[in-house]
Design a protein around this motif. Structure first.
Motif, short mmCIF file in Angstrom:
data_model
loop_
_atom_site.label_atom_id
_atom_site.label_comp_id
_atom_site.label_asym_id
_atom_site.label_seq_id
_atom_site.Cartn_x
_atom_site.Cartn_y
_atom_site.Cartn_z
N LYS A 234 0.83 -1.21 0.00
CA LYS A 234 0.00 0.00 0.00
C LYS A 234 0.86 1.26 0.00
O LYS A 234 0.49 2.28 -0.60
N TYR B 215 3.78 1.54 -1.43
CA TYR B 215 4.22 1.71 -2.83
C TYR B 215 3.12 2.37 -3.65
O TYR B 215 3.36 3.30 -4.44
N ARG B 216 1.88 1.89 -3.48
CA ARG B 216 0.78 2.43 -4.27
C ARG B 216 0.46 3.87 -3.91
O ARG B 216 0.08 4.67 -4.77
N SER B 217 0.62 4.22 -2.65
CA SER B 217 0.37 5.61 -2.24
C SER B 217 1.39 6.55 -2.87
O SER B 217 1.05 7.69 -3.25
N ILE C 110 2.80 6.03 -5.78
CA ILE C 110 2.39 6.13 -7.19
C ILE C 110 1.24 7.14 -7.33
O ILE C 110 1.25 7.99 -8.23
N ARG C 111 0.27 7.04 -6.45
CA ARG C 111 -0.90 7.94 -6.54
C ARG C 111 -0.50 9.39 -6.29
O ARG C 111 -1.00 10.30 -6.96
N LEU D 38 1.23 5.44 -15.14
CA LEU D 38 1.15 5.22 -13.69
C LEU D 38 -0.21 4.67 -13.28
O LEU D 38 -0.30 3.87 -12.34
N GLU E 42 -0.55 1.25 -11.25
CA GLU E 42 -1.24 1.15 -9.96
C GLU E 42 -2.40 0.17 -10.03
O GLU E 42 -2.70 -0.55 -9.08
N TRP F 272 -0.77 -3.29 -9.91
CA TRP F 272 -0.20 -3.53 -8.56
C TRP F 272 -1.31 -3.82 -7.56
O TRP F 272 -1.19 -4.75 -6.74
N ASN F 273 -2.37 -3.03 -7.60
CA ASN F 273 -3.47 -3.21 -6.66
C ASN F 273 -4.10 -4.59 -6.81
O ASN F 273 -4.41 -5.27 -5.82
N HIS G 151 -10.46 2.70 -9.01
CA HIS G 151 -10.02 3.02 -10.37
C HIS G 151 -11.17 3.44 -11.28
O HIS G 151 -10.98 3.56 -12.48
#
Length: 632
Positions: free
Chosen positions: A101, A103-105, A107-108, A139, A143, A146-147, A173
């Motif tokens: 999470k 990592y995803r944050s 990216i966002r 991106l 994401e 990844w999610n 998404h």
């Protein structure tokens, strides 16, 4: 190691002319090798010379915003490597999910900043806005993948929880629904808004029944004659069972309850309860999972995987992970139809739903324009022990490939070190090669690189860096810095050369420079005889300046008798001895008389020779008189 600050010359490529041969190319560490092959073009020859297109690697990596992504993800990567192997896997699972999470944050946050910057650009900066848009699209895809991998592989949600996670994935998404809902609710007459029913149906498609009921209430309050129909739909939406993983209800009990509710929705449809309102009837058909009705909502669903999750929500909410692949494949086929071919992103997501992790990594390596995502996701999956069925060398290779890509932007070299340290097979080799490519623009940067090499016992690289910096300092006539670097390199020959330059400089100016360095050489002065002489000769001057004449005389004597002084300084040493011979504190006349024998074969100026002999005679006489006085 120094960067060329001129434009490279244009090179003509043979094979792009009338020979009409194919050109081959191969990526190097940041450059492209183009070569002529033995294969000729097939078909009729072109009348004109073929075009050569400029091929370059993606330069997005050097953009300031994406550099934040690399810097912040590097910190997460380092933290991941610190998780101990002996911790039970059950305890580590929550840590891995949290890291995913994080990592995803990152990216966002990067996407949001790109979107904000794109919005500030003027119309004249269309190319930059287009570049930002492309970066955001990439991106978003990263994401999204990844999610899904987090849900299916890292968190490994079981039946019941799995659909809840997939719903969250779709909602995250498909955020345009929230934007349109706010637009409708904030209007003067929400129920009359042209997007009203699209919003209601979109909320139902995402399983957001409470929000759908709230929007539906706006319509019900305006239609008193059909309030019973709206109330009936409100009850159906309110009673829709949602599995609660933290509750006491078992999955079997939930399934029974859901089937009863599903049968109730079907009865309403069979009884034509909502026949008077086509929108409510459409919602009821969605609730029973009618596939034709769902496919009619293509524009609202927009993607086949949204269609998949909605289809599961209203037909099979207790789906088990092994059964996902069947529904995924059929949903993609149904949604895209026979004419449309799936995009690379569709293939990647389908492979994930089929739990083919190796294929996901492979397809991402081919489809995406950089290795950032593949390297970090693969590393995380490897820590989760999800890649043990595949060759571990693959993990190291992917991570290393990302690193070689990342260093097209030289300023990211410091981040690379931690990645190389955790590449078990090729990391050391790649690090050594990378160190050689880092331009040593300043001493501060050189010291950073040097410490990295010293911490990893990279002796060859340490010597190379020190020699480069020593030569550069010497060219700039910075003798102190040059001597310091040569000592760190343990280069005796270069230290000798610089020591001679120091002594030559002293002969010309009459004083030493860089006293802090020369006064604190310590054991380093033993690196070479000339450096030893330089250090001791500077010590002689220090003792003389402190009026410690006896110690200074003994040190000067040792330097002369050891025969390590350069010939060019012999006369200087004799001259230094003259004032010492006149000092009362100097009681070493017999030893000092040896000075003349050291230089007896040398061609020395007669005046200085006479002065030296006179001083020696006077010192010797004083010593004899004093010795005789003591004896009487």
């Amino acid at each position: 190691m120094e960067e060329v600050d001129v434009e490279p010359s244009t090179t003509l490529i043979p094979g792009a002319g009338f020979h009409q041969k194919h050109l081959g190319f191969e990526w190097g560490p940041g450059d492209l090798l183009v070569y002529e092959t033995n294969y000729k073009l097939q078909g009729p020859r072109s009348a004109s010379s073929p075009s050569v297109h400029v091929v370059r690697r993606d330069e997005d990596i050097c953009s300031p915003i994406l550099r934040k992504l690399f810097n912040e993800s590097h910190l997460i990567f380092v933290g991941l490597q610190k998780i101990k192997e002996d911790v039970p896997s059950k305890n580590k699972k929550s840590q891995f999910v949290s890291i995913s999470k994080n990592y995803r944050s990152v990216i966002r946050a990067c996407m949001e900043e790109l979107q904000q910057n794109a919005g500030k650009l003027s119309t004249q900066e269309g190319s930059l806005a287009s570049q930002y848009g492309d970066q955001v699209s990439i991106l978003l895809a990263i994401e999204l993948i990844w999610n899904l991998c987090e849900v299916l592989f890292i968190d490994a949600a079981p039946a019941g929880s799995l659909l809840l996670h997939l719903l969250d994935w779709v909602r995250l998404h498909k955020s345009d629904v929230d934007t349109r809902a706010r637009e409708v609710l904030q209007s003067d007459s929400p129920a009359q808004h042209q997007s009203y029913w699209d919003v209601v149906i979109s909320l139902v498609l995402q399983g957001r029944t409470d929000e759908a009921r709230q929007v539906l209430s706006k319509q019900a309050s305006l239609r008193a004659e059909s309030s019973s129909v709206f109330k009936r739909m409100d009850v159906l939406l309110q009673n829709m069972p949602i599995f609660n993983p933290a509750g006491t209800q078992t999955l079997t009990e939930f399934d029974v309850k859901w089937r009863h509710w599903h049968e109730e929705c079907d009865r309403c449809l069979q009884d034509n309860t909502f026949a008077s309102n086509r929108h409510l009837e459409t919602i009821c058909k969605i609730l029973v999972g009618d596939e034709d009705t769902l496919l009619e909502q293509r524009e609202l669903l927009s993607t086949w995987y949204h269609f998949l999750v909605t289809r599961l929500l209203f037909t099979h909410p207790t789906i088990k992970p092994p059964d996902l692949h069947y529904y995924a494949q059929s949903s993609m086929n149904m949604f895209l139809g026979p004419r449309a071919s799936p995009e690379p992103l569709d293939i990647i997501l389908l492979s994930a739903f089929e739990f083919d992790l190796h294929q996901v990594i492979k397809d991402c390596s081919i489809a995406l324009n950089n290795w950032w995502f593949v390297a970090h996701l693969t590393d995380l999956l490897d820590h989760c022990k999800l890649l043990q069925s595949h060759n571990l060398q693959c993990v190291s290779h992917i991570r290393s490939s990302y690193l070689s890509y990342m260093h097209v932007c030289v300023s990211l070299w410091q981040l690379a070190v931690d990645y190389f340290d955790h590449c078990p097979e090729f990391g050391r080799v790649y690090l050594e090669l990378q160190i050689e490519r880092v331009p040593l623009d300043t001493e501060r940067k050189a010291i950073k690189v040097l410490r990295i090499c010293e911490d990893r016992q990279m002796s060859e690289q340490v010597r190379s860096i020190c020699k480069i910096m020593a030569k550069r300092a010497l060219r700039n006539n910075r003798l102190g810095s040059a001597l310091s670097w040569s000592i760190r390199a343990k280069d005796a020959a270069f230290a000798t050369l610089i020591s001679e330059r120091f002594l030559q400089d002293y002969s010309n100016k009459g004083f030493f420079t860089d006293l802090d360095l020369l006064d604190n050489l310590g054991p380093a002065m033993l690196l070479s005889d000339r450096l030893t002489f330089l250090g001791k000769y500077r010590e002689f001057h220090r003792l003389y300046g402190e009026k410690r004449f006896s110690e200074a005389a003994r040190l000067l004597l040792s330097l002369m008798t050891a025969k390590i002084a350069p010939r060019s300084l012999w006369m200087t040493l004799l001259t230094d001895a003259l004032p010492l011979l006149e000092q009362k504190e100097v009681k070493t006349a017999n030893s000092l008389s040896c000075f003349s024998s050291v230089f007896q074969d040398e061609d020395i100026e007669s005046t200085k020779t006479e002065l030296l002999r006179l001083a020696l005679a006077r010192n010797l006489a004083m010593a004899i008189v004093k010795e005789g006085t003591i004896e009487t």
